[in-house]
Design an enzyme around this catalytic site. Structure first.
Site, PDB file in Angstrom:
ATOM      1  N   LYS A 143     -80.863  60.373 -65.882  1.00 58.14           N
ATOM      2  CA  LYS A 143     -80.624  61.373 -66.459  1.00 58.14           C
ATOM      3  C   LYS A 143     -81.373  61.232 -67.455  1.00 58.14           C
ATOM      4  CE  LYS A 143     -78.825  65.904 -68.019  1.00 58.14           C
ATOM      5  NZ  LYS A 143     -77.715  67.202 -68.251  1.00 58.14           N
ATOM      6  N   HIS A 280     -98.364  54.198 -24.819  1.00 53.89           N
ATOM      7  CA  HIS A 280     -97.785  55.583 -25.402  1.00 53.89           C
ATOM      8  C   HIS A 280     -97.311  55.877 -25.156  1.00 53.89           C
ATOM      9  CE1 HIS A 280    -102.612  55.214 -26.396  1.00 53.89           C
ATOM     10  NE2 HIS A 280    -102.470  54.769 -24.318  1.00 53.89           N
TER      11      HIS A 280
END
Length: 552
Positions: A143, A280
């Site tokens: 912060k 696939h």
């Protein structure tokens, strides 16, 4: 509005780490640069043992560490030094008033919560690894990144010493470190919250489910070249494909990861040595071998490849046992994108590494199939238990013989294999099997009739490639495999259907092709019609009462 400081020299550092990798070298480097070091408990002891002067936190706070170390840094004399905004004169005046020195650098990493969960530790032991002071310092420093640099990763220690030598961290660097720090605590808190919900929330679905994802690497592109993509890893006690180690070959692509995950899902559906071949995200080959086979994994691969040698070209292979030299010999002349396995023998690795582009992906040591599945939808996420647990209907002892004679031992083995394997293809799925190997798969169709036809067609047409009936490497070879040259692999096989037959017509397609036994969930309004068709044909049919849809 005050101006944010750009470069801040590092004069005072707070260090409190569980992972002490590189700590001695870091402390020595900071001390040589004239940085005052404040530290806690075992971290301070290690710094001292490295011959580096250190001030213990208790000397700063005037209060000893208490409650077995649970309370040590949670004190105004520490957090005021971390949270003071050097751009605000009033903050600096208050520090001076209370004789508190500010920190310019905070180095913290947290208790090993995820690792403790993965170790199988008891609940009290896990709870003790929920860090409190560490995340508080990390968040406070992040912060206040306008005034403090926060480092949570031991791999960044070299960068710390470089920055210190060059006059400190500039604002851009502190911002980047703050982003990493908040991601670090978010990942940690997500792991804690998920574990707490799973262990202490009695609801069928816990009130919280989360994934904190950390970037592993950017990929060349996604499913298609116009889609940017990356891979992230989750902090989880069950590492998977995302944590796998690339031993050889080109970098993994987005589609490689998708196919590798599908391949592992298919191969790890079996406890016996098994190999899957994926194209696939759908299986085009599945085979299982006996544990007592001379080279079981090579045997399983041979069966899997024979399912559909045409589609195996350019596929992804997964094994649930280490790859042997014999299996590597079988794979080396087949164009394969990826081989993923829990390991590779030295000989297998040498054989396959001779192929420049093949990717060898080694699963992490503690790999286990995920117990939960997350599927993103617009605005949220679907969560379900993975389809890996044996439902009551998956046990052949619970199957209902609905038609025909009881299966003999070999037929039952094939039916059990087919039922385990049919959860791998996309639904609607029909899987034909013989000798515990798939011989034809119909998957992803919008009706079960088409899946039945496709399974038969692939069994009989593509089977020619595995018997040498046609040169499928020639242009149009796959399409030209037909007629009398093609073996009739469907005849005499068994079939599994991932869901019930809504009408008897799908089953009739299998019967007409010569399938001798079928396993399916049952539960259709027209089950009697389906059973009558099976009895009329004289085939064996079992009902499981369990379904294995896989929408992917």
């Amino acid at each position: 509005m005050t101006n944010t400081l750009d470069q801040i020299p590092v004069k005072r550092a707070l260090i409190s780490v569980y992972d002490k990798s590189g700590l001695a070298e870091l402390a020595q480097g900071l001390s040589s640069a004239g940085v005052e070091i404040v530290s806690t408990g075992s971290t301070a002891a290690m710094i001292q043992s490295a011959g580096v002067p250190v001030t213990e936190v208790s000397q700063v706070t005037g209060f000893p560490e208490v409650l077995g170390g649970r309370v040590k840094t949670l004190h105004p004399f520490i957090h005021s030094g971390v949270l003071a905004d050097k751009n605000v004169p009033d903050h600096m005046d208050q520090l001076a008033e209370h004789d508190i020195a500010p920190f310019d650098l905070v180095v913290v990493n947290l208790y090993p919560f995820v690792e403790t969960v993965a170790s199988g530790a008891s609940q009290p032991e896990v709870i003790e690894q929920i860090d409190i002071g560490g995340p508080t310092m990390v968040r406070a420093s992040a912060k206040n990144h306008g005034s403090v640099a926060i480092v949570t990763n031991p791999q960044a220690y070299h960068d710390i010493l470089t920055a210190v030598a060059n006059g400190g961290f500039n604002l851009d660097a502190r911002r980047r470190l703050a982003v990493e720090a908040f991601a670090h605590t978010a990942s940690y808190d997500t792991a804690v919250a998920t574990w707490m919900a799973e262990n202490f929330d009695d609801a069928a679905h816990p009130s919280y489910a989360g994934h904190a994802l950390e970037l592993k690497e950017s990929l060349r592109y996604g499913e298609n070249p116009h889609q940017p993509a990356a891979i992230y890893t989750a902090a989880t006690p069950n590492p998977g494909i995302a944590q796998a180690h690339l031993l050889h070959g080109k970098a993994m692509s987005f589609n490689n990861y998708v196919d590798a995950d599908a391949a592992v899902r298919a191969a790890y559906a079996f406890t016996e040595p098994a190999v899957s071949v994926i194209k696939h995200a759908n299986p085009c080959g599945l085979g299982v071998a006996s544990n007592d086979a001379e080279d079981a994994i090579a045997d399983a691969h041979k069966k899997a490849h024979a399912t559909d040698p045409v589609s195996a070209f350019g596929g992804v292979i997964a094994a649930n046992r280490p790859v042997s030299a014999a299996m590597a010999d079988q794979v080396k002349d087949i164009f394969t994108e990826v081989v993923v396995a829990p390991g590779f023998s030295p000989e297998a690795r040498e054989i396959l590494s001779a192929k420049k582009n093949i990717r060898l992906l080694e699963l992490p040591e503690h790999f286990a199939p995920d117990t939960k599945e997350f599927k993103q939808i617009s605005g949220g996420m679907l969560v379900q238990d993975s389809d890996i647990y044996q439902a009551a209907g998956d046990d052949p002892a619970n199957w209902e013989l609905a038609a025909g004679e009881p299966a003999d031992e070999q037929t039952m083995q094939d039916l059990v294999f087919a039922w385990q394997a049919v959860r791998a293809p996309k639904s609607n799925a029909i899987l034909l099997a013989s000798d515990r190997a798939a011989v034809g798969i119909g998957m992803g169709q919008v009706n079960r009739l088409d899946s039945c036809r496709l399974a038969i067609e692939r069994a009989n047409t593509l089977g020619a490639a595995s018997t040498g009936a046609q040169d499928v490497s020639a242009p149009g070879g796959a399409e030209n495999v037909s007629g009398t040259d093609a073996p009739d692999r469907a005849r005499g096989s068994v079939a599994a259907s991932d869901a019930f037959f809504p009408f008897a017509d799908g089953l009739q397609i299998l019967i007409d092709a010569g399938v001798r036994a079928v396993v399916q969930p049952g539960g259709s309004m027209r089950d009697n019609d389906v059973i009558e068709a099976a009895n009329a044909a004289g085939i064996t049919m079992y009902l499981t009462g369990a379904r294995h849809f896989y929408h992917g």
